[in-house]
Scaffold this motif. Structure first.
Motif, short mmCIF file in Angstrom:
data_model
loop_
_atom_site.label_atom_id
_atom_site.label_comp_id
_atom_site.label_asym_id
_atom_site.label_seq_id
_atom_site.Cartn_x
_atom_site.Cartn_y
_atom_site.Cartn_z
N UNK A 74 -32.27 0.32 93.50
CA UNK A 74 -32.13 0.29 92.04
C UNK A 74 -33.33 0.99 91.40
N UNK A 75 -34.53 0.73 91.92
CA UNK A 75 -35.73 1.39 91.42
C UNK A 75 -35.61 2.91 91.58
N UNK A 76 -35.13 3.35 92.75
CA UNK A 76 -34.97 4.79 92.96
C UNK A 76 -33.96 5.39 91.99
N UNK A 77 -32.86 4.69 91.75
CA UNK A 77 -31.86 5.21 90.81
C UNK A 77 -32.41 5.30 89.40
N UNK A 78 -33.21 4.33 88.99
CA UNK A 78 -33.83 4.38 87.66
C UNK A 78 -34.79 5.56 87.57
N UNK A 80 -34.74 8.38 89.35
CA UNK A 80 -33.96 9.62 89.33
C UNK A 80 -33.28 9.81 87.98
N UNK A 81 -32.74 8.72 87.41
CA UNK A 81 -32.10 8.79 86.10
C UNK A 81 -33.06 9.21 85.01
N UNK A 85 -32.79 12.62 82.79
CA UNK A 85 -32.76 12.59 81.33
C UNK A 85 -33.86 13.47 80.76
N UNK A 86 -35.06 13.39 81.31
CA UNK A 86 -36.15 14.25 80.87
C UNK A 86 -35.86 15.71 81.10
#
Length: 94
Positions: A74-78, A80-81, A85-86
């Motif tokens: 979950x941390x990795x997905x956040x 990467x997300x 977005x940036x």
């Protein structure tokens, strides 16, 4: 079935009855070096017994480890997300 036997059964791929026997045997053992039944010496039964022994000795570590198995992806997905977005803001100029 409670959460702990369910997790052990799914992680070691054995029947719930084997997990119940493994947990009762693991909780009855006083010394770790004191042998185990032949039923739990090889294969998935050995995995179930090892997990039951670990839960009997260190339940907090067991559940924190399982939380880490879920939390790290979950941390990795956040991460990467947030990068995507940036990057999208940079490309589209906003």
């Amino acid at each position: 079935m409670s959460l702990t036997p369910f997790l052990i059964a799914k992680l070691s791929r054995v029947e719930p009855g084997v997990v119940r026997r493994a947990m009762s045997t693991a909780s009855a053992i006083d010394e770790i070096e004191g042998g185990r039944p032949a039923e739990f010496s090889r294969g998935p039964n050995a995995t179930a017994f090892a997990l039951a022994l670990f839960v009997a000795r260190r339940p907090v570590h067991f559940y924190l480890g399982l939380a880490g198995l879920v939390g790290f992806p979950v941390y990795l997905l956040v991460r990467i997300g947030s990068f995507l977005i940036g990057w999208g803001m940079h490309i589209h100029g906003q």
